[in-house]
Design a protein around this motif. Structure first.
Motif, short mmCIF file in Angstrom:
data_model
loop_
_atom_site.label_atom_id
_atom_site.label_comp_id
_atom_site.label_asym_id
_atom_site.label_seq_id
_atom_site.Cartn_x
_atom_site.Cartn_y
_atom_site.Cartn_z
N ARG A 160 -8.57 16.34 -1.82
CA ARG A 160 -7.56 16.77 -0.86
C ARG A 160 -6.19 16.66 -1.48
O ARG A 160 -5.92 15.70 -2.23
N LYS B 108 3.48 14.67 2.11
CA LYS B 108 4.22 13.91 3.11
C LYS B 108 5.72 14.06 2.83
O LYS B 108 6.12 14.64 1.82
N VAL C 35 -6.08 13.23 -3.65
CA VAL C 35 -6.99 12.10 -3.45
C VAL C 35 -8.43 12.60 -3.40
O VAL C 35 -8.67 13.75 -3.03
N GLY C 36 -9.33 11.71 -3.72
CA GLY C 36 -10.74 12.06 -3.61
C GLY C 36 -11.55 11.39 -4.70
O GLY C 36 -11.00 10.82 -5.65
N THR D 189 0.28 14.35 -3.30
CA THR D 189 -0.75 13.55 -3.97
C THR D 189 -2.11 14.21 -3.85
O THR D 189 -2.40 14.84 -2.83
N VAL E 144 2.88 5.86 -4.91
CA VAL E 144 2.40 7.23 -4.76
C VAL E 144 3.57 8.20 -4.66
O VAL E 144 4.69 7.81 -4.32
N SER F 262 0.83 -1.21 0.00
CA SER F 262 0.00 0.00 0.00
C SER F 262 0.86 1.26 0.00
O SER F 262 1.79 1.36 0.81
N ASP F 263 0.55 2.19 -0.86
CA ASP F 263 1.17 3.53 -0.86
C ASP F 263 2.69 3.48 -0.73
O ASP F 263 3.27 4.01 0.23
N VAL G 142 -2.55 15.83 -0.34
CA VAL G 142 -1.84 15.26 0.82
C VAL G 142 -0.35 15.40 0.56
O VAL G 142 0.15 15.00 -0.50
N VAL H 202 2.59 15.22 8.07
CA VAL H 202 1.62 15.07 6.97
C VAL H 202 0.71 16.30 6.96
O VAL H 202 0.18 16.69 8.00
N MET I 41 -2.61 18.21 4.97
CA MET I 41 -3.74 17.94 4.08
C MET I 41 -4.48 19.24 3.79
O MET I 41 -4.91 19.93 4.72
N PHE J 299 -1.03 16.82 10.54
CA PHE J 299 -1.07 15.60 11.34
C PHE J 299 0.35 15.19 11.71
O PHE J 299 1.30 15.47 10.97
N ASN J 300 0.44 14.46 12.82
CA ASN J 300 1.73 13.91 13.24
C ASN J 300 2.79 15.02 13.30
O ASN J 300 3.86 14.89 12.74
N ARG K 151 -4.72 21.18 7.26
CA ARG K 151 -4.75 20.39 8.50
C ARG K 151 -3.41 19.68 8.62
O ARG K 151 -2.92 19.11 7.65
#
Lengths: 393, 511
Positions: free
Chosen positions: A303, A307, A276-277, A274, A270, A170-171, A305, A342, A344, A337-338, A335
């Protein structure tokens, strides 16, 4: 004294009335027993009716474990239904939960008090799942259990099983490599071994590698009923393009008359920035919005994203929109995260109601619309994608 | 006067006795016709000839609180109706109607899902995950756990879903950037319910997603229990996406949990909760493929604080219009993405290098077989998904999971087109229907040889004819069951069913 006697009689009658009322109210379980009801008998001499009832006891309980079975094998189990009541017991087969198990026809019309009858459930192990559990409903005239459910369960043994069934990467960031494992367990042949392998899709075979190793006795013992096992360590090498990829590993073994075992391998590559949606296709970098009714308009929520090492310092603004005045872009607040690892950015692509009819459905002849975001990310200063849509009257 | 007194005393006696009796019943066996009450307003005029699926609730006293338990949807958002919806179980639409009925009761409801909404990997699974979560939100789910197949999806897709969430995603030993909760507390039904969730060891091994943080299970659950106790939860529930053995070990290690809802176990959920020896924890299974919903009633009664029933989601539950609307949007998304957008590319046929020509070409020579085929549902298979007559008439001819058995030239189990197989309803009219070549293989070379379009010897022509031949054993042992499988065609798997169905389509020889 007489008055007291009347009162006592009244009390008794009252209790009787209450009980009687309650019994009427509480006797139904809600399950439609379809005519299977307690018997009411009238004693000689025309006295008040006396209710006698069947009482069901399933001698060894309503569940049975078939244990392990070979694929294709048919096993049956007889559940013993005993009538421990004082009225005759009637039984009727109801639904089974699948097309795979069958209930024997219940031939006896009635089971007399004290007598027993077998109700047999048959299971054909044609299932592909290793474990199974199925049930069957029996209707009875026992007022305390008008429906009973019989249940059988067990485990179908195959020659070989691959666990997990497939491998999903995944990813995976572009350019990176990853290794994952699958295990082939043999349940019949202690000398089970892998003798070779090939990749189903030769076009992408160069991006994959596999190493097989025989499992130790201790590792084999971790899998119930297994007698041998092989570990397949599959590596996805770097260099695949962004998007989804399907590959299948075909594993040849020393089992006679057996086709190669197939291990599906699925991956998604990825980038660090990126989109996504719904409706967004990363492989072709396009948002598909389809045919939009002019009166209704449409919008897609997506969105961005971000990273990787530059994520925390990256900011995004809306850049060029082509065609301007038809497509609108609403960029939301970021937004994090972590602790900023990350980011968004939510955004919406809007085609307002009453937009004039246009055709931007992507094709060789017809270019799609285009939206660009400007970013401060050093590897992606511009983030551009196409939008395929048309507005129809 | 005396008569009046007597009569009065008798009446008083009867009244007192009745009240005393009912009081006693209320204390121990209060029974309220829950199902009947719910049914009366709901199913009038509907086709409910069978027992009401909620009839079991009639035998229960009125609970303080009902928990509904689901999970392991495995992508079965709706039951496939290939051989009649009457025979298929599950589906979010029916689940919604079950909840609608339960919501009419005078009790609080908590809706818990142990996770694993999807089964496969890729774009369609991602869209299906979002669709399922939309449905669960419509149904007002309180807690949703994670299953291994959820966490194998693209992290970015999970992130975009969780970023919209209202803390309903819960897992103690898995963290998605700290967005999901490790537990939740609900003050409802006079109780303070604490719910946490975990992902088991086997499930964790399926995940190769480096952005998902896997925490130590024991430490995570110890912390969750501590947090729940500190929050003064009086009922503790664990949603365990673990196999049965691991679940039993959890029950022994973490005896604080009153209830463990497990994804472990095979097929159907068991009829009764399991209590692991030496514990008071009740283990309840959710079964597979969303075919059942478990209902747990919580009571103040110390002798029997928990009652459990499993409810089979069969055709007795009608479809929910709101869920069908979401499904229609799901199909629209598949249409907009197209096969390329879903990452679907044609694969080589496993048995042949030839191409598909369509059943009409076959029928030019095999007239008798063609006439039989035209009279079977196989002929109309594509039309059924293009113009369905069931379920709100949502077309499904853009859905690879439906197309694969309803057209000619697809792999039924992998949901992939073969090279030269059906491409679209408009462009592939010759490949409408579940045609001859799905069983006999692509016929281009055979047709060309018979028509004289290629120059072949008699021996080669015969070899090509033999390539197309299919034995009854081949059909019976494998081919037919690739579409008529246990999930989508339960009727076909009954004893003697193959022979019965074969009788309707059988054709022999070259006519």
């Amino acid at each position: 004294m007489k008055t007291s006697l009347f009162a006592i009689v009244g009390l008794v009658l009252g209790i009787g009335a209450g009980v009687s009322n309650a019994l009427v109210e509480f006797s139904g379980s809600g399950a439609d027993a379809q005519g299977v009801r307690p018997h009411t008998e009238t004693t000689k001499g025309g006295q008040a009716g006396k209710t006698v009832a069947a009482q069901l006891e399933i001698v060894d309980g309503p569940e049975f474990d078939f244990g392990t079975m070979d694929q294709g094998e048919t096993l049956t189990h007889a559940f013993v239904f005993k009538n421990t009541g004082d009225g005759p017991m009637t039984l009727r087969a109801g639904e089974t939960t699948c097309g795979k198990c069958t209930v024997s026809s219940i031939e006896h019309g009635e089971v007399a008090p004290g007598e027993e009858v077998d109700v047999t459930l048959e299971w054909v192990a044609r299932n592909y799942d290793a474990e199974f559990r199925q049930s069957a409903t029996i209707y009875t005239n026992d007022p305390s259990q008008e429906t009973v459910t019989l249940s059988v369960h067990g485990r179908v043994i195959h020659g070989v099983r691959v666990i997990p069934y497939d491998i999903a990467f995944s990813d995976i960031p572009v350019g990176q490599s990853r290794t994952a494992e699958a295990f082939l367990f043999g349940y019949r042949e202690p000398e089970f071994q892998v003798t070779g392998h090939r990749w189903k899709d030769p076009d992408t075979a160069e991006f994959f590698a596999v190493e097989f190793s025989q499992l130790t006795a201790e590792e084999v013992a971790q899998e119930r009923d297994a007698v041998a096992g092989v570990r397949a360590a599959v590596t996805l090498k770097g260099g695949l393009p962004i998007g989804l990829l399907r590959q299948d590993l075909l594993v040849e073994t020393n089992l006679a008359n057996h086709e190669p075992f197939e291990i599906p391998i699925r991956s998604k590559i990825v980038s660090s920035v990126t989109i996504v949606g719904t409706g967004f296709n990363e492989e072709i970098n396009m948002l598909k919005m389809g045919n939009i009714k002019q009166s209704a308009g449409s919008s897609s929520a997506l969105r961005i994203v971000i990273k990787g090492e530059h994520a925390a310092d990256t900011s995004v603004t809306v850049g060029e929109i082509d065609p301007a005045g038809i497509l609108q872009v609403e960029l939301g607040d970021v937004r994090k995260f972590n602790e900023g690892a990350v980011l968004m950015y939510p955004f919406k692509v809007v085609i307002p109601p009453d937009t004039r009819p246009v055709n931007y459905i992507a094709s060789k002849q017809n270019p799609a619309a285009k939206i660009t975001f400007n970013t401060t990310h050093p590897e992606a200063p511009e983030l551009t994608f196409r939008v395929s849509f048309s507005v129809i009257p | 006067m005396v008569r009046c007194v007597k009569a009065f005393l008798i009446l008083v006696g009867m009244g007192v006795a009745f009240v005393v009796f009912l009081d006693a019943m209320n204390g121990h066996h209060q029974r309220i016709s829950i199902a009947n009450r719910l049914v009366a307003s709901e199913t009038e005029g509907s086709a409910t000839s069978k027992v009401d699926p909620l009839a079991i609730l009639d035998e229960w006293p009125e609970p303080d609180l009902l928990l509904t338990l689901s999970g392991r949807q495995h992508g079965y958002i709706e039951p496939c109706g290939c051989t009649g919806l009457e025979n298929a179980k599950g589906g979010l639409s029916r689940r919604h109607n079950l909840f609608r009925r339960l919501e009419k009761g005078n009790w609080s409801l908590l809706k818990l899902d142990v996770g694993n909404q999807v089964r496969r990997f890729g774009r369609q699974a991602e869209i299906k995950f979002h669709t399922t979560i939309d449905c669960l939100r419509l149904m007002k789910y309180d807690v949703i756990g994670f299953g291994p197949d959820d966490l194998r999806l693209s992290f970015n897709e999970l992130l975009s879903e969780l970023a919209n969430s209202d803390k309903e995603f819960v897992c103690a030993n898995v963290s998605l950037l700290g967005i999901n909760s490790s537990f939740r507390i609900f003050d409802t039904g006079g109780r303070r319910i604490g719910v946490t969730a975990m992902l088991g060891q086997q499930a964790r091994q399926k995940i190769n997603n480096s952005e998902i943080e896997m925490k130590d299970t024991d430490e995570s659950l110890q912390k969750a229990v501590r947090d729940l106790r500190e929050a003064k939860a009086d009922v503790l529930v664990l949603l365990a996406h673990a196999d049965l053995e691991e679940t039993r070990q959890l029950a022994k290690k973490f005896s604080d949990f009153d209830l463990i809802v497990t994804a472990g176990g095979a097929g159907e959920p068991t009829l009764h909760p399991e209590i692991v020896q030496g514990t008071n924890t009740q283990i309840i299974q959710v079964g597979t493929k969303g075919m059942y919903v478990g209902i747990v009633g919580l009571y103040a009664d110390k002798n029997r604080p928990v009652r459990y029933a499993r409810v089979e989601l069969d055709a007795r539950f009608e479809d929910s219009p709101e869920i069908l609307e979401i499904f229609a949007n799901y199909q629209y998304q598949l249409q907009v993405h197209g096969f390329d957008g879903l990452g679907i590319k044609p694969v080589k046929h496993p048995r042949s290098d030839r191409t598909f020509v369509g059943s009409e070409s076959c029928g030019e020579c095999h007239t008798s077989a063609y006439d039989i085929w035209k009279k079977t549902p196989h002929f109309d298979a594509t039309r059924y998904i293009h113009d369905p007559t069931e379920r709100s008439e949502i077309p499904r001819h853009f859905d690879p999971e439906c197309i694969s058995c309803h057209v000619t030239g697809w792999n039924p189990q992998e949901y992939l087109p073969y090279v030269s197989g059906y491409e679209s309803f408009e462009a592939s009219t010759l490949l409408h229907g579940n045609g001859c070549e799905n069983c006999h293989g692509p016929g281009s070379a055979h047709v060309a040889a018979e028509n004289g379009d290629i120059d072949v010897s008699e021996a080669e022509k015969e070899k090509l004819q033999l390539e197309m031949r299919l034995t009854l054993d081949q059909a019976k042992n494998k081919l037919c069951f690739e579409c008529h499988d246990f999930d989508n065609s339960p009727d076909f798997n009954e004893e003697g069913a193959f022979e019965e169905y074969w009788d309707q389509i059988k054709h022999y020889g070259t006519e």
